[in-house]
Design an enzyme around this catalytic site. Structure first.
Site, PDB file in Angstrom:
ATOM      1  N   ALA A  11       0.888  -1.228  -0.145  1.00 12.69           N
ATOM      2  CA  ALA A  11       0.092   0.126  -0.015  1.00 12.69           C
ATOM      3  C   ALA A  11       0.876   1.358  -0.127  1.00 12.69           C
ATOM      4  CB  ALA A  11      -0.829  -0.007   1.324  1.00 12.69           C
ATOM      5  N   ILE A  14       1.595   6.179  -5.144  1.00 15.65           N
ATOM      6  CA  ILE A  14       2.454   5.757  -6.208  1.00 15.65           C
ATOM      7  C   ILE A  14       2.763   6.877  -6.933  1.00 15.65           C
ATOM      8  CG2 ILE A  14       1.674   3.434  -5.880  1.00 15.65           C
ATOM      9  CD1 ILE A  14       0.296   3.824  -8.522  1.00 15.65           C
ATOM     10  N   TYR A  79       8.388  11.075  -3.217  1.00 16.64           N
ATOM     11  CA  TYR A  79       7.937   9.678  -3.218  1.00 16.64           C
ATOM     12  C   TYR A  79       9.206   8.851  -2.981  1.00 16.64           C
ATOM     13  CZ  TYR A  79       6.811   5.216  -5.427  1.00 16.64           C
ATOM     14  OH  TYR A  79       6.776   3.862  -5.515  1.00 16.64           O
ATOM     15  N   GLY A 209       9.800  15.450 -11.417  1.00 14.38           N
ATOM     16  CA  GLY A 209      10.301  14.305 -10.642  1.00 14.38           C
ATOM     17  C   GLY A 209      10.861  13.062 -11.791  1.00 14.38           C
TER      18      GLY A 209
END
Length: 251
Positions: A11, A14, A79, A209
């Site tokens: 989980a 993303i 992330y 990114g």
């Protein structure tokens, strides 16, 4: 009441661009959410955790290519930073509480059921656009018309990697990929061939990114667990296309 022996933690939020736009929300889910899981593991006497990290992000613009686990991560997005923080917390919980773990750093995973609404699933996005009669967009940096290079691995190979580390690879970190870089345009051409189409894509700028290239050295997981990928790109794309075509007919 459940008290599992093992937790397999996939989980996460993303999206790399979304993490750039809202790093606080990304940290809340991918760091604090993960800490909640780890605290529950300790409270429930879990024996081992399999943690899914991102080989496609944590290494950054790596000088070693394909990149091995020995390369020092240099994450370049919230992330990626948060995924790497998650790995470091695992080491802490192992040292402090004896919790065993295996980290799997995935390359770019694709396959049936992948949601086409997130930019992380470029294969499903391309297929969905082509089935809808839309013109797909290929993101690329200026002067690099072939797009970014990525290591694409089929989901059935990912499943087998998870099975392989259920009882092996304790307190280890493994790359999980194919070791073969593929340019975005080459991926797109393969899809057109599988779907028997001829459609010129639109070109778009790279997103916040985005890395120029990413490919994983997978020697370590093969040596320790015996796992290796068995699906080539075309076969995986064919199964994926078949799935989305069936779903389109069911609408």
């Amino acid at each position: 009441e459940f008290n599992p022996d093992l937790v397999n933690h996939h989980a996460a939020r993303i999206s790399v661009p979304e993490s750039v736009r809202d790093p606080l929300q990304d940290a809340e889910v991918n760091v604090l959410g993960w800490l909640n899981v780890l605290q529950s593991c300790v409270a429930s006497d879990v024996q081992k955790v399999i943690y899914i990290s991102s080989g496609g992000a944590v290494y950054g613009e790596a000088a070693e290519y394909p990149t091995s686990e020995n390369y020092r991560p240099a994450p370049r997005s919230p992330y990626a930073i948060h995924k790497y923080i998650g790995e470091e917390y695992l080491v802490y919980y192992h040292l402090q509480h004896g919790l065993k773990y295996t980290v799997l750093r995935y390359a770019n995973v694709y396959g049936p059921r992948q949601i086409p609404q997130s930019e992380a699933g470029v294969v499903s996005i391309f297929i969905n656009s082509l089935l809808q009669g839309d013109i797909p967009r290929v993101c690329a940096y200026e002067g690099k018309p072939e797009g970014m290079y990525r290591d694409y691995i089929y989901v059935k190979d990912i499943i087998e990697a998870n099975v392989a580390v259920l009882s092996e690879g304790e307190n280890e970190t493994f790359n999980v990929g194919t070791g073969k870089p593929v340019a975005t345009m080459d991926l797109y051409r393969q899809l057109l061939s599988v779907m028997d189409l001829e459609i010129t894509p639109e070109k778009a700028a790279a997103r916040p990114g985005d890395l120029h290239r990413s490919c994983l050295n997978i020697e370590k997981i093969g040596r320790i667990t015996g796992w290796k990928p068995v699906w080539d790109l075309r076969s995986g794309l064919q199964e994926t296309v078949n799935y989305f075509q069936r779903k389109e007919k069911e609408r």
